[in-house]
Design a protein around this motif. Sequence first.
Motif, short mmCIF file in Angstrom:
data_model
loop_
_atom_site.label_atom_id
_atom_site.label_comp_id
_atom_site.label_asym_id
_atom_site.label_seq_id
_atom_site.Cartn_x
_atom_site.Cartn_y
_atom_site.Cartn_z
N PHE A 138 0.82 -1.21 0.00
CA PHE A 138 0.00 0.00 0.00
C PHE A 138 0.86 1.27 0.00
CE2 PHE A 138 -2.56 3.25 2.31
CZ PHE A 138 -3.58 3.37 1.38
N GLY A 139 1.95 1.26 0.77
CA GLY A 139 2.81 2.44 0.83
C GLY A 139 3.43 2.77 -0.52
N VAL A 140 3.93 1.75 -1.21
CA VAL A 140 4.51 1.99 -2.54
C VAL A 140 3.43 2.43 -3.52
CG1 VAL A 140 5.63 0.87 -4.51
CG2 VAL A 140 6.45 0.43 -2.20
N TRP A 141 2.22 1.87 -3.39
CA TRP A 141 1.11 2.28 -4.26
C TRP A 141 0.80 3.76 -4.08
CZ3 TRP A 141 -3.76 4.23 -2.99
CH2 TRP A 141 -4.63 4.37 -4.06
N LEU A 142 0.86 4.27 -2.85
CA LEU A 142 0.59 5.68 -2.61
C LEU A 142 1.59 6.57 -3.34
CD1 LEU A 142 -0.18 5.68 1.23
CD2 LEU A 142 -1.79 6.26 -0.59
N GLY A 147 1.84 -1.32 -6.51
CA GLY A 147 2.53 -2.08 -5.48
C GLY A 147 2.34 -3.56 -5.75
N SER A 148 3.31 -4.36 -5.34
CA SER A 148 3.27 -5.78 -5.67
C SER A 148 3.46 -6.62 -4.42
CB SER A 148 4.35 -6.12 -6.69
OG SER A 148 4.47 -7.52 -6.86
N PHE A 149 2.43 -7.42 -4.09
CA PHE A 149 2.57 -8.32 -2.94
C PHE A 149 3.60 -9.41 -3.23
CE2 PHE A 149 1.36 -12.06 -0.43
CZ PHE A 149 1.38 -11.51 0.84
N GLY A 150 3.64 -9.87 -4.48
CA GLY A 150 4.62 -10.89 -4.85
C GLY A 150 6.04 -10.42 -4.64
N LYS A 151 6.30 -9.14 -4.94
CA LYS A 151 7.64 -8.59 -4.73
C LYS A 151 7.98 -8.55 -3.26
CE LYS A 151 10.53 -4.60 -5.83
NZ LYS A 151 10.59 -3.25 -6.45
N LEU A 259 12.11 6.35 -2.10
CA LEU A 259 10.92 6.08 -2.90
C LEU A 259 10.42 7.36 -3.57
CD1 LEU A 259 8.92 3.62 -0.61
CD2 LEU A 259 9.99 3.08 -2.80
N ALA A 260 10.44 8.46 -2.84
CA ALA A 260 10.00 9.74 -3.40
C ALA A 260 10.87 10.14 -4.58
CB ALA A 260 10.03 10.82 -2.32
N GLU A 261 12.16 9.95 -4.43
CA GLU A 261 13.09 10.30 -5.51
C GLU A 261 12.89 9.38 -6.71
OE1 GLU A 261 17.38 10.02 -4.69
OE2 GLU A 261 17.44 12.20 -4.97
N LYS A 262 12.62 8.12 -6.45
CA LYS A 262 12.48 7.14 -7.53
C LYS A 262 11.20 7.35 -8.32
CE LYS A 262 12.36 2.14 -8.38
NZ LYS A 262 12.48 0.79 -7.75
N TYR A 263 10.10 7.71 -7.64
CA TYR A 263 8.80 7.75 -8.30
C TYR A 263 8.26 9.16 -8.55
CZ TYR A 263 8.65 2.74 -7.46
OH TYR A 263 8.92 1.39 -7.45
N GLY A 264 9.09 10.16 -8.39
CA GLY A 264 8.69 11.50 -8.81
C GLY A 264 7.90 12.32 -7.81
N ALA A 265 7.89 11.93 -6.54
CA ALA A 265 7.28 12.77 -5.51
C ALA A 265 8.26 13.89 -5.15
CB ALA A 265 6.93 11.93 -4.27
N ASP A 266 7.86 14.79 -4.28
CA ASP A 266 8.72 15.90 -3.88
C ASP A 266 9.75 15.39 -2.87
OD1 ASP A 266 9.92 18.23 -2.95
OD2 ASP A 266 8.09 19.40 -3.13
N ALA A 267 10.93 15.00 -3.37
CA ALA A 267 11.94 14.37 -2.52
C ALA A 267 12.48 15.32 -1.46
CB ALA A 267 13.09 13.83 -3.38
N GLU A 268 12.58 16.61 -1.76
CA GLU A 268 13.10 17.56 -0.78
C GLU A 268 12.16 17.71 0.41
OE1 GLU A 268 14.37 21.32 -2.15
OE2 GLU A 268 15.97 20.51 -3.43
N GLU A 269 10.85 17.69 0.14
CA GLU A 269 9.87 17.75 1.24
C GLU A 269 10.00 16.52 2.12
OE1 GLU A 269 7.88 19.98 2.28
OE2 GLU A 269 7.31 21.34 0.67
N VAL A 270 10.16 15.35 1.51
CA VAL A 270 10.31 14.11 2.27
C VAL A 270 11.62 14.13 3.06
CG1 VAL A 270 10.41 11.60 2.17
CG2 VAL A 270 8.89 12.83 0.63
N ALA A 271 12.68 14.65 2.45
CA ALA A 271 13.95 14.77 3.16
C ALA A 271 13.79 15.65 4.40
CB ALA A 271 15.02 15.36 2.24
N GLY A 272 13.00 16.72 4.27
CA GLY A 272 12.72 17.57 5.42
C GLY A 272 12.03 16.80 6.53
#
Length: 293
Positions: A138-142, A147-151, A259-272
């Motif tokens: 679920f977290g990766v899906w967000l 998201g993959s349960f198999g993975k 994850l934010a950096e990989k999938y295009g979310a705002d990585a700097e906000e997450v780093a904060g």
Amino acid sequence: MNLALTVLEIVAPVFLLAAIGFVWVKLGNEYRIRFVTQLAMTLSVPCLIFVSLMETQIAPEDLTALSLAAIGAYGVVTVAILALVFVLRLNRQTFAAPLMFGNTGNIGLPLAFFAYGETGLGYAIIVFGIMAVWSFTFGVWLVAGAGSFGKVVREPMVAGTILGAIFLWQGWQTPPFVTNTLDLIGQMAIPLMLITLGVAIARLKPGGILRATALSAVKLVICTGVAWYIGDAFELDRIALGVLVLQVATPVAVTSYMLAEKYGADAEEVAGLVVASTLMSVAALPLLLGFLL
């Protein structure tokens, strides 16, 4: 005074090891974080988890109660954080997952071990495993929309948890020479994770630090309150309750930034969020531990 010294003895190794990683990088020394992380997550941590579960003396019914409590706690936290993100009109891709999931690996496992010994580590691994499954589905899906349960099942840490649980359930033991080898490999996990945490924080470029601080405080209050309430509702014993609260209340994980950096979310906000919540935990976790001991 004795309680304060006890708390200091528990939390000091956690933050001192992280500080070593932080200072190491700031002095200009090399640290190949990708290699060390891969070594820890694919070899050392799975061995630590497997041996800890296999050798735990915790009653199966206590592990079941904690598992159900952890599922309930993360369920309520998920709903609460999604509501918070909606009400504050925050970007769900950027803020939801980091505010839901804490650093149960790098900080939670060592803290539970130093606070409650092998029993606490066994409990913490259960919470960690449940969080990992929910986070990597679920977290990766967000964050990524998929998201993959198999993975998740193929992740070495999850495999180590499942295998360790089977050995615990069946009462099986590996031959002593195998157990000793796996135990030695697992002993690398805690110092590696904590030093790597310090290195990762030293390399982050945080943004929106004031908002990150406010959101980190809200996350701490929600996660602590929910975990404590759910733990009481399930009538967990003192150690199980303490571990559940500490694990759920851990600060934002560095993996959220990755994850934010990989999938295009705002990585700097997450780093904060990572930096603010981790610094906040330096004061908050010892205080919380003082109430739990």
